[in-house]
Write an enzyme that holds these catalytic residues in place. Structure first.
Site, PDB file in Angstrom:
ATOM      1  N   CYS A  17       0.836  -1.202   0.000  1.00 15.89           N
ATOM      2  CA  CYS A  17       0.000   0.000   0.000  1.00 15.89           C
ATOM      3  C   CYS A  17       0.878   1.261   0.000  1.00 15.89           C
ATOM      4  O   CYS A  17       1.709   1.449   0.892  1.00 15.89           O
ATOM      5  CB  CYS A  17      -0.894  -0.009   1.232  1.00 15.89           C
ATOM      6  SG  CYS A  17      -1.923   1.463   1.366  1.00 15.89           S
ATOM      7  N   CYS A  19      -0.089   4.366   0.489  1.00 19.77           N
ATOM      8  CA  CYS A  19      -0.575   5.482   1.308  1.00 19.77           C
ATOM      9  C   CYS A  19      -0.096   5.434   2.741  1.00 19.77           C
ATOM     10  O   CYS A  19      -0.497   6.255   3.530  1.00 19.77           O
ATOM     11  CB  CYS A  19      -2.082   5.583   1.339  1.00 19.77           C
ATOM     12  SG  CYS A  19      -3.104   4.516   0.495  1.00 19.77           S
ATOM     13  N   CYS A  36      -1.790  -5.129  -1.273  1.00 23.11           N
ATOM     14  CA  CYS A  36      -3.105  -4.903  -1.855  1.00 23.11           C
ATOM     15  C   CYS A  36      -3.637  -6.164  -2.519  1.00 23.11           C
ATOM     16  O   CYS A  36      -2.927  -6.760  -3.319  1.00 23.11           O
ATOM     17  CB  CYS A  36      -3.005  -3.777  -2.873  1.00 23.11           C
ATOM     18  SG  CYS A  36      -4.588  -3.197  -3.457  1.00 23.11           S
ATOM     19  N   CYS A  38      -5.324  -5.561   1.075  1.00 25.63           N
ATOM     20  CA  CYS A  38      -4.761  -5.759   2.410  1.00 25.63           C
ATOM     21  C   CYS A  38      -5.666  -6.598   3.314  1.00 25.63           C
ATOM     22  O   CYS A  38      -6.815  -6.878   2.977  1.00 25.63           O
ATOM     23  CB  CYS A  38      -4.482  -4.406   3.051  1.00 25.63           C
ATOM     24  SG  CYS A  38      -5.971  -3.421   3.304  1.00 25.63           S
ATOM     25  N   CYS A  47     -11.779  -0.671   2.960  1.00 27.03           N
ATOM     26  CA  CYS A  47     -10.777  -0.258   1.979  1.00 27.03           C
ATOM     27  C   CYS A  47     -10.492   1.230   2.127  1.00 27.03           C
ATOM     28  O   CYS A  47     -11.284   2.067   1.698  1.00 27.03           O
ATOM     29  CB  CYS A  47     -11.266  -0.570   0.563  1.00 27.03           C
ATOM     30  SG  CYS A  47     -10.048  -0.190  -0.702  1.00 27.03           S
TER      31      CYS A  47
END
Length: 78
Positions: A17, A19, A36, A38, A47
């Site tokens: 991920c 972010c 991902c 996750c 999500c």
């Protein structure tokens, strides 16, 4: 989001991920928790990046396509 996942897949061998902040990206990719999709998505259908949405989610669409005009309108890029 997709570009970040692809970059991590190329660099780390897993779609980690993009972010989140990681002290050790390689170790996190190997642990697979934030890969991902996750664990929160797989287990609870939560999500945070909004790539995977359930049909009842307010942000879920009913189309698989988006025009360049729609993208420009939303992002204010001309």
């Amino acid at each position: 989001m997709i570009e970040g996942l692809a970059k991590h897949k190329d660099e780390l061998g897993a779609p980690l991920c993009p972010c989140r902040h990681y002290e050790d990206k390689k170790a996190e990719a190997e642990a697979a928790y934030w890969n991902c999709p996750c664990v929160p998505m797989r287990e609870r259908k939560e999500c945070h990046c909004m790539l995977f949405l359930t049909p009842d989610n307010d942000f879920a669409g009913d189309k698989q396509e988006i025009s360049i005009e729609q993208i420009r309108a939303v992002t204010n890029q001309y």
